[in-house]
Design a protein around this motif. Structure first.
Motif, short mmCIF file in Angstrom:
data_model
loop_
_atom_site.label_atom_id
_atom_site.label_comp_id
_atom_site.label_asym_id
_atom_site.label_seq_id
_atom_site.Cartn_x
_atom_site.Cartn_y
_atom_site.Cartn_z
N UNK A 8 85.24 1.73 3.01
CA UNK A 8 86.54 1.18 2.62
C UNK A 8 86.71 1.27 1.11
N UNK A 9 87.79 1.94 0.68
CA UNK A 9 88.07 1.99 -0.75
C UNK A 9 88.51 0.62 -1.26
N UNK A 10 89.24 -0.09 -0.40
CA UNK A 10 89.78 -1.38 -0.81
C UNK A 10 89.75 -2.35 0.36
N UNK A 11 89.45 -3.59 0.03
CA UNK A 11 89.46 -4.68 0.99
C UNK A 11 90.35 -5.79 0.43
N UNK A 12 91.25 -6.27 1.27
CA UNK A 12 92.13 -7.37 0.88
C UNK A 12 91.83 -8.57 1.77
N UNK A 13 91.72 -9.73 1.16
CA UNK A 13 91.42 -10.94 1.93
C UNK A 13 92.11 -12.12 1.26
N UNK A 14 92.51 -13.08 2.06
CA UNK A 14 93.13 -14.28 1.52
C UNK A 14 92.07 -15.25 1.03
N UNK A 15 92.39 -15.95 -0.02
CA UNK A 15 91.45 -16.94 -0.55
C UNK A 15 91.09 -17.95 0.52
N UNK A 16 89.80 -18.26 0.60
CA UNK A 16 89.32 -19.20 1.60
C UNK A 16 88.86 -18.55 2.88
N UNK A 17 89.26 -17.32 3.12
CA UNK A 17 88.82 -16.60 4.31
C UNK A 17 87.48 -15.92 4.06
N UNK A 18 86.74 -15.65 5.13
CA UNK A 18 85.48 -14.90 4.94
C UNK A 18 85.77 -13.46 4.55
N UNK A 19 84.85 -12.88 3.78
CA UNK A 19 85.00 -11.49 3.38
C UNK A 19 83.77 -10.68 3.77
N UNK A 20 84.00 -9.41 4.06
CA UNK A 20 82.92 -8.46 4.33
C UNK A 20 83.22 -7.17 3.60
N UNK A 21 82.25 -6.67 2.87
CA UNK A 21 82.32 -5.36 2.24
C UNK A 21 81.23 -4.51 2.87
N UNK A 22 81.60 -3.39 3.45
CA UNK A 22 80.67 -2.62 4.28
C UNK A 22 79.89 -1.58 3.49
N UNK A 23 78.67 -1.36 3.97
CA UNK A 23 77.80 -0.34 3.38
C UNK A 23 76.89 0.20 4.47
N UNK A 24 76.81 1.50 4.59
CA UNK A 24 75.83 2.14 5.46
C UNK A 24 75.01 3.12 4.63
N UNK A 25 73.83 3.43 5.10
CA UNK A 25 72.92 4.24 4.30
C UNK A 25 72.18 5.25 5.17
N UNK A 26 71.61 6.24 4.51
CA UNK A 26 70.76 7.21 5.16
C UNK A 26 69.64 7.56 4.20
N UNK A 27 68.43 7.12 4.52
CA UNK A 27 67.25 7.44 3.71
C UNK A 27 66.06 7.68 4.62
N UNK A 28 65.07 8.33 4.08
CA UNK A 28 63.82 8.49 4.81
C UNK A 28 62.96 7.26 4.54
N UNK A 29 62.31 6.77 5.57
CA UNK A 29 61.44 5.61 5.39
C UNK A 29 62.21 4.32 5.30
N UNK A 30 61.53 3.28 4.85
CA UNK A 30 62.16 1.97 4.74
C UNK A 30 63.06 1.91 3.51
N UNK A 31 64.27 1.41 3.68
CA UNK A 31 65.22 1.41 2.55
C UNK A 31 65.04 0.22 1.62
N UNK A 32 65.27 0.47 0.35
CA UNK A 32 65.43 -0.62 -0.63
C UNK A 32 66.90 -0.61 -1.01
N UNK A 33 67.61 -1.70 -0.71
CA UNK A 33 69.06 -1.73 -0.80
C UNK A 33 69.52 -2.76 -1.81
N UNK A 34 70.61 -2.46 -2.50
CA UNK A 34 71.10 -3.29 -3.59
C UNK A 34 72.62 -3.42 -3.51
N UNK A 35 73.13 -4.56 -3.97
CA UNK A 35 74.55 -4.76 -4.18
C UNK A 35 74.78 -5.19 -5.63
N UNK A 36 75.82 -4.57 -6.23
CA UNK A 36 76.24 -4.91 -7.58
C UNK A 36 77.74 -5.18 -7.57
N UNK A 37 78.17 -5.98 -8.56
CA UNK A 37 79.59 -6.25 -8.73
C UNK A 37 79.98 -5.87 -10.16
#
Lengths: 118, 116
Positions: A8-37
């Motif tokens: 998703x390029x953009x997510x819109x949500x109303x204040x007070x509602x739950x939010x989800x920002x999606x991420x899927x990955x493809x790596x060999x072995x066990x992944x080390x995953x990060x989120x930044x803002x």
């Protein structure tokens, strides 16, 4: 090929509602995953990471992310969104080519712009 | 975590000139990185700055265009040489304190470069 997708390029949500920002990955072995803002005209701030252990990771500013190995996903969530959460969010995965100890590069998603409406 | 500062925070430069961006960390770190980011876009890794040796450049980036120095464990510079308008971007310094695969990268505030 190792990659990260933020469908998703953009997510819109109303204040007070739950939010989800999606991420899927493809790596060999066990992944080390990060989120930044990234707030407007600012550098990137680290939110949270998954390395091993509990699939639910808690981070800064009330954010959490759930690692799902079967779905190769690492979605960012927050139970109640704030207007101040409006920002650009990046998911990243460690490049594991060459082994866990040999490569420090991160592979970055394209980012998701979150807009929280009052 | 690490506190990272960058100088300058922004600059407007003429075509054909060079600009050196400084990155200073408040503690010794193992790994330092330089990224480029167009506003609102994703990050592109330019190179990994290695202390005491030449930087490791990513595909599409060369030392003649982006020379990097790393004289010690708390400081690095990136020079954007012979600039053109296509070099207009935000340049970000990043560090990984321990350098392990699980290590978190921390970012400086960025340098916003405009080339006329």
């Amino acid at each position: 090929a190792q990659s990260v997708a933020q469908p998703e390029d953009q997510v819109n949500v109303a204040e007070g509602n739950p939010l989800t920002v999606k991420c899927t990955y493809s790596v060999s072995g066990n992944p080390y995953l990060f989120w930044y803002v990234q707030y407007p005209n600012r550098g990137l701030q680290f939110l949270l990471k998954y390395i091993t252990g509990d699939n639910l990771v808690k981070g800064s500013y009330g954010f959490e992310a759930e690692f799902n190995k079967s779905q190769t996903s690492f979605h960012l969530k927050k139970p109640s969104a704030l207007v101040s959460d409006s920002a650009l969010y990046f998911c990243a995965v460690r490049d594991m080519r060459g082994g866990a100890g040999n490569n420090r590069k991160l592979i970055w998603g394209l980012g998701t712009s979150l807009a929280v409406n009052p | 975590s690490a506190v990272i500062s960058q100088k300058p925070s922004r600059d407007i430069c003429q075509r054909g000139t060079s600009l050196t961006i400084q990155c200073q960390v408040d503690s010794q770190v193992t790994m330092m990185f330089w990224y480029r980011q167009q506003p609102g876009q994703s990050l592109t890794l330019i190179a990994t700055a290695n202390q005491g040796s030449e930087a490791t450049y990513e595909s599409g980036f060369v030392i003649d265009k982006f020379p990097i120095s790393r004289p010690n464990l708390t400081f690095s510079t990136l020079t954007v040489s012979n600039m053109s308008p296509e070099d207009s971007s935000i340049y970000l310094c990043s560090v990984a304190p321990s350098g392990g695969a699980a290590d978190t990268q921390y970012f400086g505030p960025g340098t916003r470069l405009t080339v006329l």
